[in-house]
Design an enzyme around this catalytic site. Structure first.
Site, PDB file in Angstrom:
ATOM      1  N   GLY A  35       0.847  -1.184   0.000  1.00 36.33           N
ATOM      2  CA  GLY A  35       0.000   0.000   0.000  1.00 36.33           C
ATOM      3  C   GLY A  35       0.879   1.230   0.000  1.00 36.33           C
ATOM      4  O   GLY A  35       2.059   1.139   0.332  1.00 36.33           O
ATOM      5  N   CYS A  94       5.315  -6.069   1.786  1.00 36.34           N
ATOM      6  CA  CYS A  94       5.650  -4.644   1.758  1.00 36.34           C
ATOM      7  C   CYS A  94       4.919  -3.892   2.884  1.00 36.34           C
ATOM      8  O   CYS A  94       5.181  -4.150   4.057  1.00 36.34           O
ATOM      9  CB  CYS A  94       5.360  -4.067   0.376  1.00 36.34           C
ATOM     10  SG  CYS A  94       6.139  -2.465   0.096  1.00 36.34           S
ATOM     11  N   TYR A  95       3.978  -3.016   2.565  1.00 30.37           N
ATOM     12  CA  TYR A  95       3.234  -2.329   3.630  1.00 30.37           C
ATOM     13  C   TYR A  95       2.603  -3.348   4.579  1.00 30.37           C
ATOM     14  O   TYR A  95       2.546  -3.144   5.791  1.00 30.37           O
ATOM     15  CB  TYR A  95       2.146  -1.422   3.035  1.00 30.37           C
ATOM     16  CG  TYR A  95       1.322  -0.702   4.085  1.00 30.37           C
ATOM     17  CD1 TYR A  95       1.777   0.470   4.664  1.00 30.37           C
ATOM     18  CD2 TYR A  95       0.091  -1.220   4.508  1.00 30.37           C
ATOM     19  CE1 TYR A  95       1.037   1.121   5.642  1.00 30.37           C
ATOM     20  CE2 TYR A  95      -0.656  -0.574   5.486  1.00 30.37           C
ATOM     21  CZ  TYR A  95      -0.181   0.600   6.053  1.00 30.37           C
ATOM     22  OH  TYR A  95      -0.913   1.236   7.024  1.00 30.37           O
ATOM     23  N   HIS A 105       8.474  -7.722  -3.377  1.00 24.99           N
ATOM     24  CA  HIS A 105       7.202  -8.100  -4.012  1.00 24.99           C
ATOM     25  C   HIS A 105       7.321  -9.449  -4.719  1.00 24.99           C
ATOM     26  O   HIS A 105       7.808  -9.515  -5.849  1.00 24.99           O
ATOM     27  CB  HIS A 105       6.776  -7.011  -5.010  1.00 24.99           C
ATOM     28  CG  HIS A 105       6.326  -5.773  -4.316  1.00 24.99           C
ATOM     29  ND1 HIS A 105       5.028  -5.580  -3.912  1.00 24.99           N
ATOM     30  CD2 HIS A 105       7.016  -4.687  -3.912  1.00 24.99           C
ATOM     31  CE1 HIS A 105       4.923  -4.421  -3.290  1.00 24.99           C
ATOM     32  NE2 HIS A 105       6.120  -3.855  -3.273  1.00 24.99           N
ATOM     33  N   GLU A 160       5.004 -11.081  -6.036  1.00 19.86           N
ATOM     34  CA  GLU A 160       3.963 -11.225  -7.061  1.00 19.86           C
ATOM     35  C   GLU A 160       4.384 -10.710  -8.433  1.00 19.86           C
ATOM     36  O   GLU A 160       3.725 -11.009  -9.421  1.00 19.86           O
ATOM     37  CB  GLU A 160       2.670 -10.515  -6.601  1.00 19.86           C
ATOM     38  CG  GLU A 160       2.710  -8.993  -6.545  1.00 19.86           C
ATOM     39  CD  GLU A 160       3.327  -8.431  -5.263  1.00 19.86           C
ATOM     40  OE1 GLU A 160       4.051  -9.166  -4.575  1.00 19.86           O
ATOM     41  OE2 GLU A 160       3.094  -7.241  -4.962  1.00 19.86           O
ATOM     42  N   ASP A 178     -16.232 -13.288 -23.122  1.00 17.88           N
ATOM     43  CA  ASP A 178     -16.950 -13.325 -21.845  1.00 17.88           C
ATOM     44  C   ASP A 178     -18.400 -13.756 -22.016  1.00 17.88           C
ATOM     45  O   ASP A 178     -18.876 -14.659 -21.326  1.00 17.88           O
ATOM     46  CB  ASP A 178     -16.925 -11.955 -21.151  1.00 17.88           C
ATOM     47  CG  ASP A 178     -15.513 -11.436 -20.957  1.00 17.88           C
ATOM     48  OD1 ASP A 178     -14.578 -12.240 -21.064  1.00 17.88           O
ATOM     49  OD2 ASP A 178     -15.366 -10.227 -20.718  1.00 17.88           O
ATOM     50  N   LYS A 185      -9.809 -12.490 -16.434  1.00 18.18           N
ATOM     51  CA  LYS A 185      -9.934 -12.747 -17.871  1.00 18.18           C
ATOM     52  C   LYS A 185      -9.227 -14.040 -18.317  1.00 18.18           C
ATOM     53  O   LYS A 185      -9.780 -14.823 -19.091  1.00 18.18           O
ATOM     54  CB  LYS A 185      -9.343 -11.556 -18.635  1.00 18.18           C
ATOM     55  CG  LYS A 185      -9.574 -11.602 -20.119  1.00 18.18           C
ATOM     56  CD  LYS A 185     -10.880 -10.963 -20.449  1.00 18.18           C
ATOM     57  CE  LYS A 185     -11.152 -10.940 -21.931  1.00 18.18           C
ATOM     58  NZ  LYS A 185     -12.427 -10.265 -22.198  1.00 18.18           N
TER      59      LYS A 185
END
Ligand code: XMP
Length: 511
Positions: free
Chosen positions: A57, A84-85, A171, A173, A229, A367
């Protein structure tokens, strides 16, 4: 109600990578949902999560109004990974020392692993990681051990094995942390005990059952756009309720060459009952004399709803309206209203007095997951990898007033662009490619004659999610073939331009 499958919550502290964390976890076959930091443990516990991940954040834990979580989340009932945060907050709330950042540590860093038994089992002693922080943890809270450090962060990872609390300053990710996925996998599988039961097949089986239960003996109506979709959503519902689903496909006359025929064939092949409404003349009439792009969009949107309503009314007793809402829309509405785990209704302009209940079977999917579910349902690759196409269709690619003749020009030019890019084998790697017709004219010469005709712009972009895009570096030979074919084969065009603008500052479409 306890979950049938493993569940992890990603607690969102406003980080730019929160969705990415969720996607990585899902890629590791663990189902997760994003919840705002205001979620209480009492609320989350009801769903029996296997673990929690605190996102990053932008705030400092010392800033007034900095987001804080319910301390009960850290009580050790389930494992927590703070990123992180998320790690700084964990340290701050549990009695560690967070130091205000004097300078940002941003970009690649080398992480030295001090204790393998935390998240780093089997990894080298030194690994590259991605950092993006101002504040840093100087001393971990009581009960915690330092697990890794970098030259600038003395506590780049920490953990408390007793309470199963873990924190990483970097991070995991992002792709710039190459071993990030392994680190997340350690947390999910070894620490939380997840089994990897989130698969397209399990989703399909579960949804089919749930749709049957929800719909009962009622009927469902859906609008088909031909995009991935709406097609996946319709196929899923069709598998659950068969002919009690009717799809309406509104042909607004703004489609690409062969598109209507392709779609009709596909849906016929899938056995989905589809009503094709030929409304081209009606749309063109409404668009007559209109040049403002927003006005064009409004008119098309409004008319689309009218046609859809008329057709839905003709079907008689219908209970549900099928929508292809995806998880990113749900997250957006969820975090804006700070509502916890609440279904969002993306009615897309369909009026409330239609008195239909919404059916949104894809509302928990990203997606890429929709595509995998589509493959699981046996949909053809051509549908799964269809490029995005705007709702207002070719009307936003004929700049200025839309006429039947101009639509014909842009449709033919678009067809040539498509054929040539496919022939070059580039259609998968390019996000979107198309032609745009400009409302200006320029002088040219053809045969021995002077021409005074319109230019066509070719647009081809690469992108991950359409939020940002770059112009595709098409080989010159491909551009040359496109240009030569368009001026030779499409009457009314004497010049071809290639758009070399990224987004931002341009957008993908021209209107
Ligand atoms: P822009 O032009 O804003 O487009 O960079 C981003 C993506 O959205 C598509 N697009 C639309 N899709 N209805 C849609 O369903 C619309 O009105 C619309 N306008 C743009 C565009 O093709 C690109 O993929």
């Amino acid at each position: 109600m306890p979950e049938k499958r493993d569940l992890v919550f990603v607690v969102d502290f406003g980080g730019q990578y929160t969705q990415l964390i969720a996607r990585r976890i899902r890629e590791l076959k663990v189902y997760c949902e994003i919840v705002p930091y205001t979620a209480t443990w009492a609320e989350l516990r009801e769903r029996t999560p296997r673990g929690l991940v605190f996102s990053g954040g932008p705030a400092s834990v010392y800033a007034p109004g900095a987001p804080r979580c319910d301390p009960a989340l850290l009580a050790g009932e389930v494992p927590v990974l703070g990123i992180c945060y998320g790690m700084q907050l964990m340290a701050h709330l549990l009695g560690g020392k967070v130091k205000r950042g004097e300078k940002r540590e941003y970009g690649p860093a080398r992480l030295t692993v001090i204790r393998e038994d935390a998240l780093f089992r089997g990894l080298p002693r030194e690994i590259p990681v991605w950092m993006s922080h101002g504040d840093l943890v100087e001393a971990p809270p009581p009960g915690f051990l330092v697990a890794a450090a970098t030259s600038q962060s003395p506590v780049a990872a920490m953990f408390d094995p007793a309470r199963k609390l873990y924190g990483v300053q970097f991070h995991p990710e992002v792709h710039h942390t190459p071993q990030g996925k392994e680190i997340l996998a350690h947390f999910l599988y070894e620490i939380c005990g997840c089994r990897g039961d989130w698969t397209p097949a399990s989703f399909v089986a579960e949804q089919v059952e749930e749709i049957r239960r929800t719909v009962g003996s009622a009927r469902v109506v859906g609008a088909l756009s031909g995009g991935v979709d709406s097609t996946v959503a319709a196929t899923l519902v069709h598998r659950a309720v068969g002919d009690r689903l009717t799809c309406i496909f509104v042909d607004h006359g703004l489609l690409r060459k062969g598109e209507k025929e392709d779609l009709a064939k596909t849906f016929h092949g899938l056995g989905i009952r589809t009503v094709l409404v030929d409304a081209g003349a009606r749309f063109l009439e409404k668009l007559q004399g209109v040049t403002d792009p927003e006005e064009k969009r409004r008119i098309i949107g409004r008319e689309f709803i009218r046609v859809f309503e008329e057709e839905a009314a003709r079907l008689g007793e219908v209970g549900f309206l099928l929508q292809g809402t995806l998880y990113p829309d749900v997250i957006e509405s969820g975090t804006q209203t700070a509502a916890v785990i609440k279904t969002h209704h993306n009615v897309g302009g369909i009026p409330a007095d239609l008195k239909l209940q919404l059916l949104e079977p894809l509302r928990w999917l990203f997606k890429d997951e929709v595509r995998r579910v589509g493959l699981e349902l046996g949909l053809p690759e051509a549908i799964i990898w269809r490029q995005p196409f705007p709702g207002p269709g070719l009307a936003v690619r004929v700049l200025g007033e839309v006429t039947r003749e101009k639509l014909e020009v842009v449709r033919e030019a678009d067809w040539i662009v498509t054929e040539e890019i496919r022939r070059a084998g580039l259609d998968r790697e390019i996000w979107q490619f198309f032609a745009v017709l400009l409302p200006v004219r320029s002088v040219g010469v053809m045969g021995d004659e002077r021409t005074y005709a319109h230019p066509v712009v070719v647009r081809a972009v690469t992108s991950e999610d359409a939020m940002t895009a770059d112009w595709a570096r098409l080989p010159f030979e491909v551009l040359a073939r496109i240009s030569s074919r368009i001026v030779n084969e499409v009457p009314g065009v004497n010049r071809v331009l290639y758009d070399i603008t990224s987004k931002p500052p341009a957008t993908i479409e021209w209107e």
